[in-house]
Each structure stands twice: as structure tokens, then as C-alpha cells.
Design an enzyme around this catalytic site. Structure first.
Site, PDB file in Angstrom:
ATOM      1  N   HIS A  95       0.814  -1.211   0.000  1.00 54.49           N
ATOM      2  CA  HIS A  95       0.000   0.000   0.000  1.00 54.49           C
ATOM      3  C   HIS A  95       0.852   1.267   0.000  1.00 54.49           C
ATOM      4  O   HIS A  95       0.324   2.377   0.010  1.00 54.49           O
ATOM      5  CB  HIS A  95      -0.930  -0.024   1.229  1.00 54.49           C
ATOM      6  CG  HIS A  95      -2.079   0.910   1.162  1.00 54.49           C
ATOM      7  ND1 HIS A  95      -2.289   1.900   2.094  1.00 54.49           N
ATOM      8  CD2 HIS A  95      -3.098   1.021   0.278  1.00 54.49           C
ATOM      9  CE1 HIS A  95      -3.386   2.568   1.803  1.00 54.49           C
ATOM     10  NE2 HIS A  95      -3.891   2.060   0.700  1.00 54.49           N
ATOM     11  N   LYS A 118       3.142   4.449  -1.026  1.00 52.43           N
ATOM     12  CA  LYS A 118       3.161   5.378  -2.151  1.00 52.43           C
ATOM     13  C   LYS A 118       4.429   6.229  -2.042  1.00 52.43           C
ATOM     14  O   LYS A 118       4.562   7.038  -1.118  1.00 52.43           O
ATOM     15  CB  LYS A 118       1.947   6.308  -2.149  1.00 52.43           C
ATOM     16  CG  LYS A 118       0.617   5.614  -2.464  1.00 52.43           C
ATOM     17  CD  LYS A 118      -0.167   5.328  -1.234  1.00 52.43           C
ATOM     18  CE  LYS A 118      -1.554   4.792  -1.605  1.00 52.43           C
ATOM     19  NZ  LYS A 118      -2.280   4.278  -0.435  1.00 52.43           N
ATOM     20  N   ASP A 167      16.315  11.097  -7.883  1.00 47.40           N
ATOM     21  CA  ASP A 167      17.759  11.276  -7.662  1.00 47.40           C
ATOM     22  C   ASP A 167      18.175  11.130  -6.205  1.00 47.40           C
ATOM     23  O   ASP A 167      19.270  11.561  -5.824  1.00 47.40           O
ATOM     24  CB  ASP A 167      18.225  12.641  -8.190  1.00 47.40           C
ATOM     25  CG  ASP A 167      18.299  12.688  -9.709  1.00 47.40           C
ATOM     26  OD1 ASP A 167      18.343  11.609 -10.325  1.00 47.40           O
ATOM     27  OD2 ASP A 167      18.303  13.800 -10.274  1.00 47.40           O
ATOM     28  N   HIS A 211      -9.624  10.770   1.620  1.00 51.36           N
ATOM     29  CA  HIS A 211      -8.561   9.783   1.424  1.00 51.36           C
ATOM     30  C   HIS A 211      -7.293  10.149   2.191  1.00 51.36           C
ATOM     31  O   HIS A 211      -6.306   9.416   2.173  1.00 51.36           O
ATOM     32  CB  HIS A 211      -8.243   9.625  -0.066  1.00 51.36           C
ATOM     33  CG  HIS A 211      -7.610   8.324  -0.422  1.00 51.36           C
ATOM     34  ND1 HIS A 211      -6.278   8.190  -0.718  1.00 51.36           N
ATOM     35  CD2 HIS A 211      -8.136   7.066  -0.509  1.00 51.36           C
ATOM     36  CE1 HIS A 211      -6.005   6.927  -0.996  1.00 51.36           C
ATOM     37  NE2 HIS A 211      -7.104   6.221  -0.877  1.00 51.36           N
ATOM     38  N   LYS A 271      -4.665  10.555   5.200  1.00 49.63           N
ATOM     39  CA  LYS A 271      -4.311   9.790   6.396  1.00 49.63           C
ATOM     40  C   LYS A 271      -3.340  10.644   7.204  1.00 49.63           C
ATOM     41  O   LYS A 271      -2.194  10.867   6.801  1.00 49.63           O
ATOM     42  CB  LYS A 271      -3.641   8.463   6.046  1.00 49.63           C
ATOM     43  CG  LYS A 271      -4.457   7.565   5.077  1.00 49.63           C
ATOM     44  CD  LYS A 271      -4.024   7.728   3.666  1.00 49.63           C
ATOM     45  CE  LYS A 271      -4.469   6.615   2.720  1.00 49.63           C
ATOM     46  NZ  LYS A 271      -5.858   6.309   2.672  1.00 49.63           N
ATOM     47  N   ASP A 279      -1.212  16.046  20.491  1.00 50.69           N
ATOM     48  CA  ASP A 279      -0.929  17.099  21.477  1.00 50.69           C
ATOM     49  C   ASP A 279      -0.479  18.404  20.836  1.00 50.69           C
ATOM     50  O   ASP A 279       0.227  19.201  21.473  1.00 50.69           O
ATOM     51  CB  ASP A 279       0.125  16.615  22.482  1.00 50.69           C
ATOM     52  CG  ASP A 279      -0.424  15.571  23.443  1.00 50.69           C
ATOM     53  OD1 ASP A 279      -1.638  15.601  23.710  1.00 50.69           O
ATOM     54  OD2 ASP A 279       0.352  14.726  23.923  1.00 50.69           O
TER      55      ASP A 279
END
Length: 521
Positions: free
Chosen positions: A175, A177, A182, A419, A421, A426
Site C-alpha cells: 500500500h 506510495k 535522484d 482519502h 491519512k 498534542d
């Protein structure tokens, strides 16, 4: 000779052949593993970063949040065009649509300049795109690998049969991404490659978030890519069944791509800078585009998790859990697929009992692109609300931050789905990555993300959270006097069932609650 004499050996042979076809694929026996490389010494990014004291003297990394589809797309195009030596790319989904074709075209252009392009894609959404990738794989400077592939390349029935025999293995997916150029620049986060992730789909669009980094931590992301590239689960595309090696494939594909580009010049993505020839006001090699800090940590799941093996190091789930145990005052969570299960619910309730503010933004049933996943959240919703956890559910008509400007450019649709995440702990530490707060991210899929203790980035995440939980964008959920969940919007409208969700969605979510599939969500 009776029928049994020859039929039994024949059936046994067929069964053995079938079982062999359902075993995991293996990489080429003569494949040589790569060694993690230092960032390139030459090229535009190397020259620019070498001139910055923050990097050279202080070892800091520059960070920037990409919270709109247009900017996220532009940053990828810019970085591909500045590549000098290598581009390493790792995605769960890569669509064959405007965004996917355009970025694939940019990778081909980079390869034409001599840049080595390595493309590692998970196979869950890839089957059926083999021919396109086979064409690209013909380029001498491009190599494509498929992570944990199905042996059956076409046909839902055959794939279903294979899943019956290899379900435990095929259920584990990559999953992650990552987009690394470079060894100097990396983009990580929630976005896959597809129109809906860049807010240009006419059907529905995701509100999503990426984190771009330049400097030492980007090099670490590149090293994590090499670990996955070397994995025995990463199979060379040419070893796929039905993937023919045809030198003319690439030429035919490029002719089609050029013709396609000519026909789609007015598409909103293709009118963006720098695709339209206009330089960006804030290019990626502008130090002022980033917040610089050394207070950041990359966490990446051990690739063995994809085979159900034990971690050799702290994974993303463990790093998140450890920090949640240490929350003192406030926890803000953004997760499109929020499935806390019994233990997670108990942990959040315990936080509330010791006075911690807990607030969650997730999808409403109407906005969720995976309706049955919503069941794992809705069954825990009353207990969370009773404990005082604040719940906000994204409305299907919500727009991402700064989306009005994009909308004027013709980007986006009227249907939104969360979508992003992210975590804010705190108001001192933030997290951005690919990790959902659900069992699949915790136990089954491989993930990665970055924790930052940089006040400016944390403040940006906080502003994003406060914007996204406004009543104009998210339903406020609470319990009525009888203990049933109710939803309100910015106009004060009260809903007693999941708002804007059709009968079929409610049925699917409700039925799923009755089935013991929560660990798979």
C-alpha cells in the site's frame, strides 16, 4: 483398460498443474539485488541542495504539504523533469487515465534523457494493464516490476479460483506510495496515481494529502524503495504470463500517446503549469517553498509484512500505537477508513476517561468509496460517542482546501470522498502517510509515513483538520436522548439515518456488520 486406469492419473496431473499455476511467482534466478545509493552528485536538484546550509551544514530536510490535486500533480511533473540519474516509483494504484497517462509520458521523456526509471506497482489493481506496461517496459531505461502478482492475468473467474488457493498470500498488498527523484526529493502520502486523486474525475474525487521532502529524509525513502524492489515479491514484468516482449510495442504506444496528448490539450490537468509551458511561481528548487527541520522520522513497514512475516523493525502500526499510548492532552485523527475494532475503541475510551480530547474525521457512508468498510466503524460509533469522542463525517459534497480556485479552472466534481491519512498529537507532532486506522493497514498491507515535530507543519495540519471538520464540509455526529446517533449539517438539518446514503449502501453496510469480516476491513 478401464476408465479409472487412465482417468485418475490424468486428474492427478491436471490437479498438480493447476496447483503449480497457483503458487507464488518467483523472480528471475539470475537477478542481482540493488544496493542503496547515495543521492546523485550532479543535476539540478543536487546543485541546488548543495548550496543550502540547512542541508549541507545542519542536515535538515525541507518539507511541504501538498493538499490540492493540482499542486500534487505539478510537483510530480516538475521533479520528473529535473531528474538527472534515476526515478524510483512505488504505488498501490496507477490508473490508465489522464493523470496516469500524462505522468507515464513524463517518465518516458525522462528515460529518453538517460534517466533510469524503476516502477514498482502492486498487482491488486494492475491486472488488465499488462499490455500498456509491457510497452513502457521495452524502453532500455525503464524497468517495471509487479508486487505480489496474480498468476492469472485476465478473467475474474480464474482470478477468483486462484484467490481460493492463495487467498492468504494474495490478501497481503503493498500500500506504500513513494515518488523519489535522484535520492534528493521524495513524495509520500495518501495519493495513488489516478484522476480522482488529483481532483479531475467527473464522477468523484478524493480529498487527499501528500508530503514532499528534499534532503536527507528523501534519501531514506529511496533506500526503502530499494528494499521493496529487491524483495522476492517484486516480480519482473516480463515474467508475467501473456506479457509478450515486442520491441514494436513501445513505438506504437508512443504514437498513441502523442495522438492522445494532442486531443486532450484542453483537459484541466494538461493546462496546468508547467505542462502548458508557463513556469511555476514557486518551483520545487525554491528553498522558501519548504519548512526545514531535522525533527522528523520516517517509518516503513518491513517488506516481510507482505508475506505475513514478523517485522524485523518497528513498523508503522507499532510506531502509531506507541505514540497513541503517550498522548497527554489531545488526539486529532483523519482516516478515510476508520475501523478501531474492540481494542482500539477501548483505547480511545480510556483516553477520554483520563481527560484527553479525541476527535476523528472519517467518511460518511455516502462519501465512503468502500461502503462495506463503513460497517466496521458504525458498529463502534455509539460507544465512542457515549465516551465523548468527537466524530465528524465528511459530506459527499465537501471540497478540499483551496478547491474553489481549482473549481474555477474546471478541476473536480460534485462528489467528494476522504482519502487523507494524518494524525495530530498534542499539537506537537504530526503524521502523514499511507496508513489507515483499520485492521488492513495494521496487520495486512505494507505502509509508510513520516512523523514530524516541526511547529509550522503541525500548525498546517491543524488548520487542515479544522477546515475539514467545519459543518459546511462534515456532518457532526452525536447521540440523541435515546442513545441513537444523529447527524447535523451547517444548516441545522438533523438526520436520523446516514445522510445522503442510498438504500443499497445502507443495506450493504448493515449486512456486513452481521458477518465476521472486521479483521479484513
Amino acid at each position: 483398460m478401464n476408465a479409472r486406469t487412465w482417468l485418475q492419473p490424468l486428474l492427478a496431473a491436471l490437479l498438480l498443474a493447476f496447483l503449480a499455476a497457483c503458487t507464488p511467482m518467483q523472480p528471475a534466478p539470475d537477478r542481482v539485488d540493488r544496493v542503496p545509493q547515495a543521492p546523485t552528485a550532479e543535476g539540478e536538484l543536487a546543485t541546488w541542495l548543495g548550496s543550502l546550509p540547512a542541508v549541507e551544514d545542519d542536515g535538515q530536510t525541507g518539507f511541504r504539504l501538498l493538499d490540492t490535486g493540482a499542486e500534487a500533480f505539478q510537483w510530480r511533473v516538475q521533479s520528473a523533469r529535473k531528474a538527472q540519474e534515476r526515478i524510483h516509483i512505488q504505488y498501490y494504484i496507477w490508473r490508465d487515465d489522464v493523470a496516469g497517462r500524462t505522468l507515464l509520458g513524463e517518465l518516458l521523456d525522462a528515460a529518453d534523457r538517460g534517466v533510469a526509471v524503476s516502477l514498482l506497482l502492486d498487482d491488486m489493481d494492475l491486472r488488465g494493464s499488462d499490455d500498456l506496461l509491457a510497452a513502457v517496459n521495452q524502453h532500455p531505461n525503464i524497468e517495471v516490476r509487479v508486487f505480489n502478482p496474480f498468476r492469472t492475468r485476465r478473467g475474474a473467474v480464474r482470478a477468483g479460483v486462484e484467490f481460493v488457493f492463495r487467498g492468504s498470500d494474495l490478501n497481503h498488498r503493498m500500500h506504500n506510495k513513494t515518488w523519489v527523484v535522484d535520492g534528493h526529493l521524495a513524495i509520500i502520502g495518501g495519493r495513488n496515481i489516478g484522476d480522482e486523486y488529483f481532483e479531475v474525475s467527473p464522477y468523484y474525487n478524493f480529498t487527499d494529502l501528500d508530503l514532499v521532502m528534499v534532503g536527507p529524509l528523501a534519501t531514506e525513502v529511496g533506500h526503502s524503495f530499494v528494499e521493496y524492489w529487491n524483495s522476492r515479491a517484486a516480480i519482473e514484468l516480463e515474467r508475467m504470463r501473456r506479457v509478450e516482449q515486442d520491441p514494436e510495442k513501445l513505438a506504437r504506444h508512443r504514437d498513441k500517446l502523442d495522438a492522445w496528448r494532442a486531443e486532450h490539450q484542453e483537459h484541466p490537468l494538461l493546462t496546468l503549469e508547467p505542462l502548458n509551458g508557463v513556469p511555476l511561481a514557486q518551483p520545487i528548487d525554491d528553498a522558501g517553498a519548504y519548512t526545514w527541520t531535522d525533527q522528523a522520522k520516517l517509518v516503513v513497514d518491513d517488506v516481510g509484512k507482505a508475506k505475513g512475516h514478523e517485522h524485523n523493525r518497528e513498523g508503522v502500526a507499532e510506531a502509531v500505537a506507541r505514540r497513541l499510548d503517550e498522548v497527554e492532552h489531545e488526539l486529532l485523527m483523519i482516516s478515510p477508513y476508520f475501523v478501531p475494532r474492540r481494542d482500539g475503541t477501548a483505547q480511545l475510551v480510556a483516553m477520554r476517561e483520563r481527560g484527553v480530547r479525541v476527535s476523528v474525521l472519517t467518511n460518511s457512508l455516502a462519501a465512503n468509496d468502500v461502503a462495506f468498510t463503513h460497517s466496521g466503524y458504525s458498529r463502534r460509533r455509539p460507544v465512542l460517542l457515549e465516551a465523548g469522542v468527537e466524530l465528524h463525517e465528511l459530506r459527499p459534497t465537501a471540497l478540499p482546501p483551496r478547491a474553489a480556485e481549482d473549481r474555477d479552472m474546471g478541476i473536480g466534481s460534485s462528489h467528494a470522498s476522504l482519502h487523507t491519512k494524518a494524525l495530530i498529537i498534542d499539537r506537537e507532532e504530526g503524521f502523514v502517510g499511507s496508513f489507515n486506522l483499520d485492521p488492513r493497514s495494521r496487520y495486512t498491507n505494507t505502509e509508510l509515513g513520516v512523523f514530524l515535530r516541526e511547529p509550522e507543519i503541525v500548525q498546517e495540519l491543524l488548520e487542515l483538520y479544522e477546515h475539514s471538520t467545519r459543518p459546511e464540509l462534515a456532518y457532526q455526529v452525536r447521540l440523541d436522548d435515546e442513545g441513537w446517533p444523529v447527524w447535523t449539517d451547517d444548516e441545522g438539518t438533523l438526520y436520523r439515518t446516514d445522510p445522503k446514503a442510498g438504500i443499497w449502501r445502507r443495506f450493504l453496510s448493515g449486512v456486513t456488520r452481521l458477518v465476521p469480516v472486521e479483521p479484513l476491513l
